[in-house]
Scaffold this motif. Structure first.
Motif, mmCIF file in Angstrom:
data_model
loop_
_atom_site.group_PDB
_atom_site.id
_atom_site.type_symbol
_atom_site.label_atom_id
_atom_site.label_comp_id
_atom_site.label_asym_id
_atom_site.label_seq_id
_atom_site.Cartn_x
_atom_site.Cartn_y
_atom_site.Cartn_z
ATOM 1 N N MET A 18 0.830 -1.204 0.000
ATOM 2 C CA MET A 18 0.000 0.000 0.000
ATOM 3 C C MET A 18 0.865 1.254 0.000
ATOM 4 O O MET A 18 0.558 2.246 -0.681
ATOM 5 N N MET A 19 1.967 1.198 0.732
ATOM 6 C CA MET A 19 2.889 2.331 0.795
ATOM 7 C C MET A 19 3.442 2.660 -0.591
ATOM 8 O O MET A 19 3.423 3.815 -1.032
ATOM 9 N N GLY B 296 0.757 8.961 -5.982
ATOM 10 C CA GLY B 296 0.806 10.361 -5.578
ATOM 11 C C GLY B 296 1.732 11.176 -6.457
ATOM 12 O O GLY B 296 1.408 12.309 -6.845
ATOM 13 N N ASN B 297 2.878 10.608 -6.793
ATOM 14 C CA ASN B 297 3.820 11.311 -7.671
ATOM 15 C C ASN B 297 3.302 11.392 -9.107
ATOM 16 O O ASN B 297 3.524 12.382 -9.800
ATOM 17 N N MET B 298 2.611 10.333 -9.548
ATOM 18 C CA MET B 298 2.077 10.321 -10.917
ATOM 19 C C MET B 298 0.964 11.345 -11.090
ATOM 20 O O MET B 298 0.878 12.035 -12.114
ATOM 21 N N GLY C 11 1.635 7.730 2.094
ATOM 22 C CA GLY C 11 2.537 6.632 1.741
ATOM 23 C C GLY C 11 3.747 6.590 2.654
ATOM 24 O O GLY C 11 4.133 5.525 3.155
ATOM 25 N N TRP C 12 4.337 7.758 2.900
ATOM 26 C CA TRP C 12 5.500 7.790 3.799
ATOM 27 C C TRP C 12 5.089 7.501 5.242
ATOM 28 O O TRP C 12 5.849 6.912 6.014
ATOM 29 N N HIS C 13 3.854 7.892 5.598
ATOM 30 C CA HIS C 13 3.334 7.537 6.923
ATOM 31 C C HIS C 13 3.222 6.019 7.053
ATOM 32 O O HIS C 13 3.532 5.438 8.098
ATOM 33 N N THR D 285 6.516 4.310 8.098
ATOM 34 C CA THR D 285 6.836 4.299 9.532
ATOM 35 C C THR D 285 5.993 3.234 10.246
ATOM 36 O O THR D 285 6.445 2.608 11.196
ATOM 37 N N HIS D 286 4.769 3.046 9.756
ATOM 38 C CA HIS D 286 3.882 2.023 10.286
ATOM 39 C C HIS D 286 4.483 0.633 10.062
ATOM 40 O O HIS D 286 4.516 -0.202 10.966
ATOM 41 N N ALA D 287 4.998 0.396 8.850
ATOM 42 C CA ALA D 287 5.619 -0.896 8.525
ATOM 43 C C ALA D 287 6.870 -1.125 9.375
ATOM 44 O O ALA D 287 7.144 -2.245 9.816
ATOM 45 N N ALA D 288 7.626 -0.056 9.612
ATOM 46 C CA ALA D 288 8.840 -0.173 10.419
ATOM 47 C C ALA D 288 8.506 -0.575 11.856
ATOM 48 O O ALA D 288 9.199 -1.399 12.467
ATOM 49 N N ALA D 289 7.422 -0.019 12.390
ATOM 50 C CA ALA D 289 7.003 -0.366 13.749
ATOM 51 C C ALA D 289 6.582 -1.833 13.827
ATOM 52 O O ALA D 289 6.909 -2.549 14.769
ATOM 53 N N LEU D 290 5.856 -2.294 12.796
ATOM 54 C CA LEU D 290 5.427 -3.693 12.762
ATOM 55 C C LEU D 290 6.612 -4.641 12.606
ATOM 56 O O LEU D 290 6.565 -5.796 13.041
#
Length: 317
Positions: free
Chosen positions: A44-45, A52-54, A64-66, A69-74
Motif C-alpha cells: 500500500m505504501m 501520488g507522484n504520478m 505513503g510515507w506515513h 513508519t507504520h511498517a517499520a514499527a510492525l
C-alpha cells in the motif's frame, strides 16, 4: 505438564527431562500474520507514493510515507517472533526466549507513545498555522487507509481463547496473552482510529468549512493513542520486571496445594516465562518430607506452571 528441576534433601538434585521452550501457543500463526500485514502495508505504501507522484497528490505521497513508519514499527514485532523462534533452544537463554515478545511489545509501546506525541504536536501547529485542505482528495486517502487498517487489524486480532479449565485467573486481563501481537494490533488500530477521526473531521469541515476541526480531532486521537500506549508499557514492563499483577492467584494456588500436603512454603518466587507459561521456585518446610517429585506432580494441575524448582527441608525439631 510441568517440566523442571526438583532439589531434594542435603543439596541432592533430581532432574526431569525438559526443554525451555516457552513460546506462546500461536507463535507461528502470529508470526506469519505479522509478516503478511507488513507485506500488505508495504504494498500500500509503494502504491500510494507512486500514484501520488504520478497524479501530483501530496496527500497520497504523505500517507505513503506515513505507511512506511507504520511498517517499520510492525517490523519490530516480526523480527522478535523470528528471533525468539530461532533462538528458542539456545541454552544461553536460561529461561528460554518467551519474554522477547514482551520486550518487543515494550519497544513498540514507546514508538506508539512517540506517534501520539507527534500527532498532538502537529495538531497544535495546525491550530497556529491552518493550511488549505483538499477535502475530496484527503477523504479518498483516509478511506483507503481505513480499509487497509481494518483488514490488517482483523488479521492481527488475538482471537485465541484458552480452553484450559484449571481455575487460574488473571487479574489484568492480559497475562498469558501475546503482548507482541497486541502491540502490532494497537499500531494498526491507532492508524485505523486516525483514519476514522480524519474522515469525520473532513466530512464536517467540507460542509461547514471548519478547518479547526481537523487539528482538534487530531489532538483527541493523540490522547487516545497515548492511553493505549501507557497500558501496553505498563503490562509489558510488569512482565519484564517479574511483577505479579493484582488478582493473579497463581501464588495462592501453589500455597493451597502445598498446604494440603502438610507443607509450609517459606520462600516462593513466581514469574512469567512467556505467553501462557510461568516459572516457580518453591521452598517447602514440612514435618514429613516427601520427594520433590511428589510436590511437582501435585503442582502439575496448574496448567500455566511450566517450569518448577522444588526445595524440601525437614522442619527443625
Amino acid at each position: 505438564m510441568i517440566d523442571g528441576h526438583a532439589h531434594g534433601h542435603g543439596g541432592g538434585t533430581m532432574k526431569a527431562a525438559h526443554t525451555h521452550l516457552f513460546l506462546g501457543d500461536n507463535h507461528h500463526r502470529n508470526e506469519r500474520r505479522t509478516w503478511l500485514v507488513i507485506a500488505i502495508t508495504t504494498t500500500m505504501m509503494v502504491v500510494e507514493i507512486v500514484a501520488g507522484n504520478m497524479f501530483g497528490s501530496m496527500a497520497l505521497v504523505a500517507d505513503g510515507w506515513h505507511m512506511s513508519t507504520h511498517a517499520a514499527a510492525l517490523l519490530i514485532a516480526a523480527l522478535a517472533y523470528l528471533y525468539a523462534r530461532k533462538q528458542a533452544n539456545n541454552r544461553r537463554f536460561s529461561f528460554g526466549t518467551g519474554k522477547l515478545g514482551d520486550l518487543a511489545g515494550f519497544a513498540s509501546a514507546v514508538v506508539l507513545a512517540l506517534v501520539a506525541l507527534l500527532i498532538g504536536w502537529e495538531s497544535v501547529l495546525r491550530f497556529q498555522s491552518p493550511i488549505a485542505i483538499d477535502f475530496g482528495e484527503a477523504m479518498f486517502v483516509a478511506v483507503i487507509g481505513l480499509i487497509v487498517n481494518l483488514v490488517c487489524a482483523w488479521l492481527l486480532k488475538d482471537d485465541h481463547h484458552h480452553g484450559h479449565d484449571h481455575g487460574h485467573h488473571h487479574g489484568d486481563g492480559h497475562a498469558g496473552h501475546d503482548q507482541n501481537l497486541r502491540a502490532a494490533y494497537l499500531h494498526v488500530l491507532a492508524d485505523a482510529l486516525t483514519s476514522v477521526l480524519a474522515i469525520a473531521a473532513l466530512a464536517l469541515g467540507s460542509v461547514y468549512g471548519w478547518l479547526w476541526l481537523d487539528p482538534a480531532i487530531g489532538i483527541v486521537g493523540g490522547l487516545v493513542i497515548a492511553r493505549w500506549s501507557w497500558g501496553l508499557i505498563r503490562d509489558t514492563g510488569s512482565v519484564l520486571l517479574d511483577y505479579i499483577p493484582e488478582g493473579e492467584d497463581l501464588p495462592e494456588e501453589i500455597e493451597a496445594i502445598i498446604a494440603k500436603e502438610g507443607g509450609e512454603i517459606v520462600d516462593l518466587h513466581v514469574w512469567q516465562l512467556g505467553p501462557g507459561h510461568h516459572g516457580a521456585i518453591v521452598s517447602i518446610v514440612t514435618d514429613h518430607p516427601r520427594a520433590p517429585s511428589h510436590y511437582r506432580d501435585k503442582l502439575a494441575v496448574i496448567h500455566d506452571l511450566s517450569h518448577v524448582t522444588v526445595e524440601v527441608e525437614a522442619r527443625a525439631a
